[in-house]
Design a protein around this motif. Sequence first.
Motif, PDB file in Angstrom:
ATOM      1  N   LYS A   1       9.933 -12.115  -1.995  1.00  0.00           N
ATOM      2  CA  LYS A   1       8.525 -11.708  -2.108  1.00  0.00           C
ATOM      3  C   LYS A   1       7.786 -12.591  -3.102  1.00  0.00           C
ATOM      4  O   LYS A   1       6.645 -12.953  -2.915  1.00  0.00           O
ATOM      5  CB  LYS A   1       8.419 -10.249  -2.522  1.00  0.00           C
ATOM      6  N   GLY A   2       8.402 -13.030  -4.153  1.00  0.00           N
ATOM      7  CA  GLY A   2       7.768 -13.914  -5.132  1.00  0.00           C
ATOM      8  C   GLY A   2       7.510 -15.297  -4.557  1.00  0.00           C
ATOM      9  O   GLY A   2       6.481 -15.907  -4.805  1.00  0.00           O
ATOM     10  N   VAL A   3       8.435 -15.803  -3.771  1.00  0.00           N
ATOM     11  CA  VAL A   3       8.285 -17.118  -3.149  1.00  0.00           C
ATOM     12  C   VAL A   3       7.143 -17.089  -2.136  1.00  0.00           C
ATOM     13  O   VAL A   3       6.341 -18.011  -2.045  1.00  0.00           O
ATOM     14  CB  VAL A   3       9.614 -17.558  -2.491  1.00  0.00           C
ATOM     15  N   VAL A   4       7.060 -16.021  -1.373  1.00  0.00           N
ATOM     16  CA  VAL A   4       5.991 -15.882  -0.384  1.00  0.00           C
ATOM     17  C   VAL A   4       4.629 -15.902  -1.070  1.00  0.00           C
ATOM     18  O   VAL A   4       3.681 -16.535  -0.594  1.00  0.00           O
ATOM     19  CB  VAL A   4       6.185 -14.587   0.442  1.00  0.00           C
ATOM     20  N   LEU A   5       4.520 -15.271  -2.200  1.00  0.00           N
ATOM     21  CA  LEU A   5       3.253 -15.245  -2.940  1.00  0.00           C
ATOM     22  C   LEU A   5       2.860 -16.641  -3.403  1.00  0.00           C
ATOM     23  O   LEU A   5       1.709 -17.061  -3.246  1.00  0.00           O
ATOM     24  CB  LEU A   5       3.369 -14.285  -4.134  1.00  0.00           C
ATOM     25  N   VAL A   6       3.797 -17.387  -3.938  1.00  0.00           N
ATOM     26  CA  VAL A   6       3.514 -18.754  -4.405  1.00  0.00           C
ATOM     27  C   VAL A   6       3.112 -19.647  -3.234  1.00  0.00           C
ATOM     28  O   VAL A   6       2.143 -20.410  -3.302  1.00  0.00           O
ATOM     29  CB  VAL A   6       4.740 -19.327  -5.160  1.00  0.00           C
ATOM     30  N   VAL A   7       3.819 -19.580  -2.138  1.00  0.00           N
ATOM     31  CA  VAL A   7       3.502 -20.380  -0.949  1.00  0.00           C
ATOM     32  C   VAL A   7       2.114 -20.009  -0.415  1.00  0.00           C
ATOM     33  O   VAL A   7       1.314 -20.876  -0.063  1.00  0.00           O
ATOM     34  CB  VAL A   7       4.596 -20.217   0.131  1.00  0.00           C
ATOM     35  N   ALA A   8       1.807 -18.732  -0.367  1.00  0.00           N
ATOM     36  CA  ALA A   8       0.498 -18.284   0.110  1.00  0.00           C
ATOM     37  C   ALA A   8      -0.625 -18.801  -0.790  1.00  0.00           C
ATOM     38  O   ALA A   8      -1.679 -19.223  -0.312  1.00  0.00           O
ATOM     39  CB  ALA A   8       0.460 -16.769   0.194  1.00  0.00           C
TER      40      ALA A   8
END
Length: 180
Positions: free
Chosen positions: A15-22
């Motif tokens: 979930k943290g990686v998805v936020l950074v990518v977004a």
Amino acid sequence: MHTNFERRNIMVRQKGVVLVVALLILLVLTLIGLAATQGTTLEEKMAGNRQAHNKAFQAAEASMIDAEHQLAIGNICTAFDGTQGCYPPPDPTAIGESSLWETIDWTDPTKTFAYSGTIDGLSLKPRYAVQQLPPEPAPGQNLGQAEYGNVPPLQFLQITAEATSGDTPGEVILQGAYRP
């Protein structure tokens, strides 16, 4: 096999990686949008300047046509003595002499003629000046001969017209030859 605890840890990290990518994708899209806006603004300015130039060009053309009409009916330039917009031929012996359009004060109403019509959207009325040109030999004639025979030399006039567009800076100067 993974336990429930291990599955939760993997999901939290994802979930943290998805936020950074977004956020990165959003930043890239914002930069693309800003670049497109700047390009559109520049194109709009270019189109406005071109429209103002076209208006000034058309005004200068109308001024030249007005000059031809005034010359044809004899309203202007009965003498080419350098007064009121009627200039004598250039000195053929002068070297490096400036052209008429470079030396005229276009804002002085005693040096040029104003266009007799009206054109909307211009900061100033178009103006023009007329200069007599040296005579040209008629076909089959030579100006160096003492006499021209029964064919007089051809006399041309040079009309120089100037127009300035409205809000944007832009000046158009046109020249054309006229044979009375």
